[in-house]
Design an enzyme around this catalytic site. Structure first.
Site, short mmCIF file in Angstrom:
data_model
loop_
_atom_site.label_atom_id
_atom_site.label_comp_id
_atom_site.label_asym_id
_atom_site.label_seq_id
_atom_site.Cartn_x
_atom_site.Cartn_y
_atom_site.Cartn_z
N LEU A 37 49.35 26.81 31.64
CA LEU A 37 50.63 26.81 32.49
C LEU A 37 50.56 25.99 33.89
O LEU A 37 51.01 25.28 34.30
CB LEU A 37 51.41 27.89 32.32
CG LEU A 37 53.14 27.47 32.26
CD1 LEU A 37 53.52 26.55 31.26
CD2 LEU A 37 53.73 28.98 32.07
N ALA A 43 51.06 33.71 34.93
CA ALA A 43 49.66 33.79 35.25
C ALA A 43 48.95 32.95 34.34
O ALA A 43 47.68 32.97 34.18
CB ALA A 43 49.17 35.32 35.17
N ASP A 44 49.54 32.52 33.27
CA ASP A 44 48.78 31.84 32.14
C ASP A 44 47.98 30.47 32.97
O ASP A 44 48.49 29.56 33.42
CB ASP A 44 49.55 31.22 31.26
CG ASP A 44 49.07 30.33 29.80
OD1 ASP A 44 48.69 31.07 28.87
OD2 ASP A 44 48.97 29.23 29.91
N ILE A 45 46.71 30.19 32.44
CA ILE A 45 45.89 29.37 33.23
C ILE A 45 46.32 28.02 32.81
O ILE A 45 46.40 27.17 33.63
CB ILE A 45 44.49 29.46 32.98
CG1 ILE A 45 43.98 30.91 33.33
CG2 ILE A 45 43.76 28.32 33.55
CD1 ILE A 45 43.97 31.09 34.80
#
Length: 288
Positions: A246, A242-244
């Site tokens: 990444l 969910a890391d933007i």
């Protein structure tokens, strides 16, 4: 001051370490001298540890200097873990050369997963960084440390949980922290100071056990725990889907018109298999 020469297994690119750490205004980095100063607390004694590269990526060697010779063994043990000197990057590099990440791994060959020097402050830093642009997050962290931390010979040491536990929420709000974030930081510091949250014990816990311990705490969600596992505990197989940042890196890598879906991120993580923490690190590096 005592000195110790250290040789580690190749590849290991210290210049890449310094490049990434130099983004943090609190980091004491000298790229020209290829030197880093790491502020450690050893049995609550603040120790500035000087690490200078005297080798190359393919023949890595370092000179370590610090005070307190009686703490030398403990300092070196922490240093080996923090700087990834205790395990080889070679099998990780060779693994990803067989994947779509091969070009990124060739470009960033020998980049280790460098850890935060203190578990308590790693968790607090993760909370400070929640939902903030990186530059703003670094600025807020710098303000926090320079208000409540200690400066010794030009090196900033992070504040201790007992100190933050005594603060009022308004004292953090005065530094432009939100009401909720002020509560999260101080309440969690109180848990640590009172011995109700033993972060050192989490080093021996499984990833799931760490999640089960931290997620019930107010102000801590999956992103925060994943970053604590990555940069605090150095767990090797994490891929925060969910890391933007990444997602942006994967979009760039695969030339996608839009950011990848969670299903696409999950499929990639399964295809890349082991060492996913390094996939995450190198993908972040590819867009920094």
């Amino acid at each position: 001051m005592w000195q110790q020469r250290i040789e580690v297994e190749a590849p290991y690119d210290f210049s890449r370490v310094l490049e990434r750490l130099a983004q943090d205004p609190l980091a004491k980095v000298d790229i020209e001298k290829q030197q880093l100063v790491i502020p450690l607390y050893i049995n609550e004694t603040p120790v500035a540890v000087f690490v200078r590269s005297i080798g190359t990526k393919q023949a890595p060697a370092f000179l370590v200097e610090a005070q307190y010779e009686q703490l030398k063994e403990a300092i070196l043990s922490r240093l080996f873990h923090i700087l990834h000197w205790d395990r080889s990057l070679l099998p990780i590099h060779e693994h990803f050369l067989q994947t779509e990440l091969r070009e990124i791994f060739r470009e960033h060959e020998g980049t280790p997963l460098v850890l935060e020097p203190d578990l308590y402050f790693c968790l607090i830093k993760c909370i400070i960084h929640q939902q903030l642009h990186m530059k703003v997050a670094y600025k807020m962290t710098e303000r926090f440390v320079k208000t409540f931390g200690r400066e010794i010979d030009g090196i900033w040491f992070y504040p201790r949980p007992e100190q933050i536990a005594r603060l009022s929420y308004d004292e953090l709000k005065a530094l432009q922290f939100s009401q909720k974030k002020s509560e999260y930081i101080i309440d969690i510091s109180r848990l640590v100071a009172e011995g109700k949250l033993a972060l050192d014990k989490l080093a021996e816990a499984t990833d799931k056990e760490v999640m089960d311990t931290l997620l019930p705490l107010r102000g801590i969600g999956p992103w925060t725990v994943q970053n604590f596992l990555l940069f605090g505990l150095g767990r090797p197989n994490l891929f925060p889907k969910a890391d933007i940042g990444l997602q942006r890196a994967v979009q760039k890598l695969l030339s996608l018109e839009t950011k990848p879906s969670m299903a696409q991120m999950e499929a990639l993580s399964k295809r890349w298999g082991s060492y996913l923490s390094y996939a995450s690190l190198y993908l972040w590096r590819s867009i920094e």
